[in-house]
Design an enzyme around this catalytic site. Sequence first.
Site, short mmCIF file in Angstrom:
data_model
loop_
_atom_site.label_atom_id
_atom_site.label_comp_id
_atom_site.label_asym_id
_atom_site.label_seq_id
_atom_site.Cartn_x
_atom_site.Cartn_y
_atom_site.Cartn_z
N HIS A 36 0.82 -1.22 0.00
CA HIS A 36 0.00 0.00 0.00
C HIS A 36 0.85 1.26 0.00
O HIS A 36 0.33 2.36 -0.16
CB HIS A 36 -0.99 -0.03 1.17
CG HIS A 36 -2.13 -0.99 0.91
ND1 HIS A 36 -3.44 -0.66 1.10
CD2 HIS A 36 -2.14 -2.24 0.41
CE1 HIS A 36 -4.21 -1.68 0.76
NE2 HIS A 36 -3.44 -2.66 0.35
N SER A 89 -0.29 -1.18 -6.11
CA SER A 89 -0.29 -2.39 -6.93
C SER A 89 0.32 -2.15 -8.31
O SER A 89 0.12 -1.10 -8.91
CB SER A 89 -1.73 -2.87 -7.11
OG SER A 89 -2.35 -3.09 -5.87
N LYS A 110 -14.64 -8.54 -7.16
CA LYS A 110 -13.89 -9.46 -8.02
C LYS A 110 -13.17 -10.53 -7.18
O LYS A 110 -13.15 -11.70 -7.55
CB LYS A 110 -12.86 -8.66 -8.83
CG LYS A 110 -12.22 -9.46 -9.95
CD LYS A 110 -11.46 -8.55 -10.90
CE LYS A 110 -10.80 -9.36 -12.00
NZ LYS A 110 -10.22 -8.53 -13.05
N ASP A 111 -12.62 -10.10 -6.03
CA ASP A 111 -11.96 -11.07 -5.15
C ASP A 111 -12.96 -12.10 -4.61
O ASP A 111 -12.63 -13.28 -4.47
CB ASP A 111 -11.26 -10.35 -3.99
CG ASP A 111 -9.90 -9.78 -4.41
OD1 ASP A 111 -9.46 -10.10 -5.53
OD2 ASP A 111 -9.30 -9.04 -3.61
N GLU A 135 6.28 -33.81 0.18
CA GLU A 135 5.02 -33.33 -0.36
C GLU A 135 5.27 -32.68 -1.72
O GLU A 135 6.36 -32.19 -1.99
CB GLU A 135 4.40 -32.32 0.61
CG GLU A 135 3.87 -32.95 1.87
CD GLU A 135 2.50 -33.56 1.68
OE1 GLU A 135 2.44 -34.70 1.17
OE2 GLU A 135 1.50 -32.93 2.03
#
Lengths: 184, 423
Positions: free
Chosen positions: B213, B217, B241-242, B285
Amino acid sequence: MAETVATSPPHMDEGETRRDFLLIATGVVGAVGAGLAVWPFIHSMNPAADTLALASTGVNLAPVQVGQRITVVWRGKPVFIDHRPEADIKAAADVDLSKLVDPEPDSARVQKPEWLIVVGVCTHLGCIPLGQKSGENRGPYGGWFCPCHGSMYDTSGRIRQGPAPKNLVVPPYQFTADTTIKIG
Amino acid sequence: MEAPTWKNPVIGWIDRRLPIFTMMQHDLVDYPTPKNLNYWWNFGSLAGIVLVIMIATGVVLAMQYTPHVNHAFESVERIMRDVNYGWLLRYLHMNGASMFFIVVYIHMFRGLYYGSYKAPRELLWIIGVFILLAMMATAFMGYVLPWGQMSFWGATVITNLFSAIPLVGEYIVTWLWGGFSVDNATLNRFFSLHYLMPFVIFALVFLHLVALHTSKSNNPLGIDVKGPQDTIPFTPYYTAKDMFGLGVFMIVYLGFVFFAPNFFGEPDNYIKANPMVTPPHIVPEWYFLPFYAILRAITFDLFWGLIPAKLLGVIAMFGSIIVLVFLPWLDRSPVRSARFRPIYKQFFWIFLIDCFLLGYAGANPPEGYFVILGQVATAYYFAHFLIIIPLLGFLERPRPLPASISAAVTAKGAGVPARSAAE
């Protein structure tokens, strides 16, 4: 304002002052103290007294036949005990040391040639090599074969081929009688 | 920051003393976000949500779990059979770990493609690398807790890596174990650290967001925001959208939880740990497989045996992650997005394929053809960062950049000020 200036130490601009000394001394004592205080936290993670107390194991070798291999537990790890036949002893002794990854004569790895005693943990990344039970893959050198990354050991537990850097470790042990040993 | 005036007197009273509501308004609502973000930008917030799910399920699982070599395996089986919804919580936690890595790996490759690591976002990227390292430590220790065969032998192999350190290696391994092998002391400390690490990750994520922030972005064009016409407020646009992306993600995640809960697991881990028997084929894994392949790729000593293969393998494995820290300075190209870097774009996809090949090599036993594959793929992995990327900075001619985000993504070009259009 003028009074404040007047009460300052007279040697203010001349390099070291008593204030600098005190500041550095306090910092050093603080750092040493913090270092000492951290030690109990770090050392608490080392093996505890009860873990260390379990650090030796007694084994009776009398029932182990020639050619038989047994596994005993010492410090939570397997220890391979191999009652070696004559052919295996000869094969281990006859190896040209210059061909070994971790050169060590067979005689330096045993107290009595018929008894090979090694920690059964691969020196690569700690897997347990195969070869203790009859029918298991012993690899081309007749010793042990690690299935994890393909390390091959000979009849003296020495690394012959594969990624392991060292021979199988010989644990500290002593013969307390003719056929009994104490490991650790 | 202009403090908003709060209508609710209680909120206003609190906010004047502790401006949490102002911060939320500032960072979750007003936060000016480039208006051209695509769906690859969903994975950051998804990762945050998965972290919260992992902590929530983990806290209740810890209430039922017993970290003791004689009880750990049985306590996990009890969670599966007797504890109310224990099966659900455990499967959410187990598959959540895999989902976390999928989401984070996509998030990282998005950063690689669109140049999100470049100035002024270097620290943001580096904090991300540390989050990855912390996640790996957490996942590794968590996998040990059920005390199955893979738990035990995975822990043995990985902790033995530290024995490669010259002189003090053996002491460090004994210290890590708290004994002479992986045992009860090891299980206990792994449980303690497995509970601690997520909160370390949470703190790192907070720093990651503060850095985000501050520098704001990146976007698919990789060009800077030129003014308010290039951005839209985070809420409602990107919250919506998220949320949509979260819905799609949950379908996949819960699909595994309910229909293929052991898809990512190893059957051997349902056999209780036995320190006397190594399983024939130890694999970590899936999310560690590429790194495992790099570890095993080094089969030769360096400098006449001064650096043995084992140590070199460990250095290469950790180096493969640490090299990411230096990426912002290895890449000298001034253009961020691969959209305008025709050659880098191709190498990006080759690099992605290389990572899959490493995973494939890591999943297979180190014999014959797989050894060569692992070595070639490892060499390429490092060549990508240390040779190809630095050279491209000089050799590649980037395509021309658009004048602004707005000019590139709106029909009329520089036209519509999105903010006023939205209001």
